[in-house]
Design an enzyme around this catalytic site. Structure first.
Site, PDB file in Angstrom:
ATOM      1  CE1 TYR A  84      -3.335  -2.689   0.057  1.00  0.00           C
ATOM      2  CE2 TYR A  84      -3.815  -2.174   2.344  1.00  0.00           C
ATOM      3  CZ  TYR A  84      -4.083  -2.902   1.192  1.00  0.00           C
ATOM      4  OH  TYR A  84      -5.085  -3.836   1.191  1.00  0.00           O
ATOM      5  CE  LYS A 124       1.028 -17.835  -1.949  1.00  0.00           C
ATOM      6  NZ  LYS A 124       0.212 -19.047  -1.713  1.00  0.00           N
ATOM      7  CG  ASP A 155      -2.541 -20.171   0.081  1.00  0.00           C
ATOM      8  OD1 ASP A 155      -1.768 -20.028   1.038  1.00  0.00           O
ATOM      9  OD2 ASP A 155      -2.223 -20.794  -0.950  1.00  0.00           O
ATOM     10  CG  ASP A 211      -7.355  -4.067   3.985  1.00  0.00           C
ATOM     11  OD1 ASP A 211      -8.406  -4.058   4.647  1.00  0.00           O
ATOM     12  OD2 ASP A 211      -7.163  -3.319   3.011  1.00  0.00           O
ATOM     13  CG  ASP A 216     -12.482  -6.128   5.919  1.00  0.00           C
ATOM     14  OD1 ASP A 216     -12.340  -5.654   7.059  1.00  0.00           O
ATOM     15  OD2 ASP A 216     -12.547  -5.432   4.895  1.00  0.00           O
TER      16      ASP A 216
END
Length: 369
Positions: free
Chosen positions: A141, A191, A223, A247, A251
């Site tokens: 980001y 990852k 994942d 993020d 959620d």
């Protein structure tokens, strides 16, 4: 904060339902003790008043406080495609940067009274009590980005220092959450089978873990973590992860509770004040109707008491009061156990729909001696 002065709280109501839920939170705080409270505009309200989403004066007031409580920012009134026009969200980003807030903490603990509101089966979510610790100021980001010749790029960059400080936050949080029957555990999500930043992340987290022999560390690929959050959420204690993964996962975890109206958050930094806010947005469609759910803001107050003001006893009182009114069947319009057209469940108390004021009155009544 010295013992001879009252804790100083800056409240930033913001936009939409923000002023209503922050006003309710101020009533709650007044019951808990004596606090010095300042109120300032932020977001769209600040744009209307000052032409910018966050003024230097408001930022300085926040820096001088012991804690900052935010309502919500944004709304269609300030939507624009003009890249030079101020946007309410710039106020939130400015607060994070100006206060040095690099750690976002989001607890996920479904209320026993609302367990049927989750889209997941009750047997999957019962016993879930986890904390997502998300790095807030680094990663993709904030990396270099651009477009050229029909291509686009976004660069993910992390430094050892950024990873170390968020890892310490996660391990310290795991220690603080551990009870007599629970062994603290941090699940670091990355990852590392693909990304070099994730390999650095994993190596650095393992280095930090050597200073926390009492905290178990495990690694999960993102994942796999996403799958296990919906298949076995109760297995998690503290989830530590970088900005973008956090993020997304936070959620996803939010839906375990069944309503964004129940989710608080805390953004913390170094020695300065933390920022505490409900996860939900400004909900301009219901602003002024008196139907907004104040409970996520009340639970954000609990986080403020616990992490910002070192008053864990008061934090537990607030959380217990919220749970008590839910067990009595009180519901704002966003909370419901039962799908339309389905009969109520016989083993649950009858729901009573209430507005913002009535819900606030009920929680405060639980708090009073």
């Amino acid at each position: 904060m010295t013992a001879d002065r009252r804790p100083r709280i800056v409240v930033l109501p913001g936009d939409g339902i923000g002023p209503e839920i922050v006003a309710a939170a101020r009533r709650l705080v007044d019951v808990l003790g004596e606090f010095e409270i300042e109120e300032h505009p932020v977001g769209g309200a600040s744009i209307d008043a000052h032409g910018t989403a966050l003024t230097d004066q408001v930022l300085e007031a926040c820096r001088a406080a012991d804690a900052v409580l935010l309502g919500a920012v944004g709304g269609p009134k300030w939507d624009t495609t003009d890249p030079d026009a101020p946007r309410p969200e710039q106020g939130l980003l400015g607060l994070r940067k100006g206060l040095g807030l690099y750690a976002n903490l989001r607890p996920v603990r479904p209320s026993a009274a609302l367990v049927h509101a989750s889209p997941l089966r009750e047997e999957r979510i019962r016993g879930t009590d986890l904390l997502v610790v998300r790095e807030l100021t680094g990663g993709i980001y904030f990396g270099d980005r651009g477009r050229s010749g029909g291509q686009a790029h976004d660069t993910c960059v992390y430094s050892t220092h950024e990873i170390e400080r968020i890892a310490h936050t996660a391990f310290e949080s795991a220690r603080a959450r551990a009870g007599d029957a629970n062994h603290p555990r941090v699940t670091s999500v990355d990852k590392a089978n693909v990304l070099e930043t994730s390999r650095l992340w994993r190596e650095t987290v393992e280095g930090v873990a050597t200073g926390y022999d009492d905290v178990e560390l495990e690694h999960l690929l993102v994942d796999n973590a996403a799958m296990q959050l919906v298949s076995a959420p109760a297995r998690f204690d503290v989830i530590l992860t970088e900005n973008m993964f956090g993020d997304i996962l936070s959620d996803e975890a939010a839906m375990i509770t069944g309503s964004l109206g129940m989710l608080p958050s805390a953004s913390l930094g170094g020695d300065g004040p933390g920022l505490f806010e409900p996860v939900h947005g400004s909900a301009p469609d219901i602003a002024g109707t008196g139907t907004a759910n104040p409970l996520a803001t009340f639970l954000s107050v609990a986080l403020m008491l616990r992490y910002g003001l070192d008053r864990p006893g008061d934090a537990r009182r607030v959380e217990a009061a919220v749970e008590a009114v839910l067990e009595r069947g009180l519901r704002t319009a966003d909370l419901s156990w039962v799908e339309p057209g389905q009969p109520p469940m016989s083993d649950l108390p009858a729901e009573v729909e209430v507005g913002t004021e009535e819900m606030t009155d009920a929680v405060i009544a639980e708090l009073r001696p």
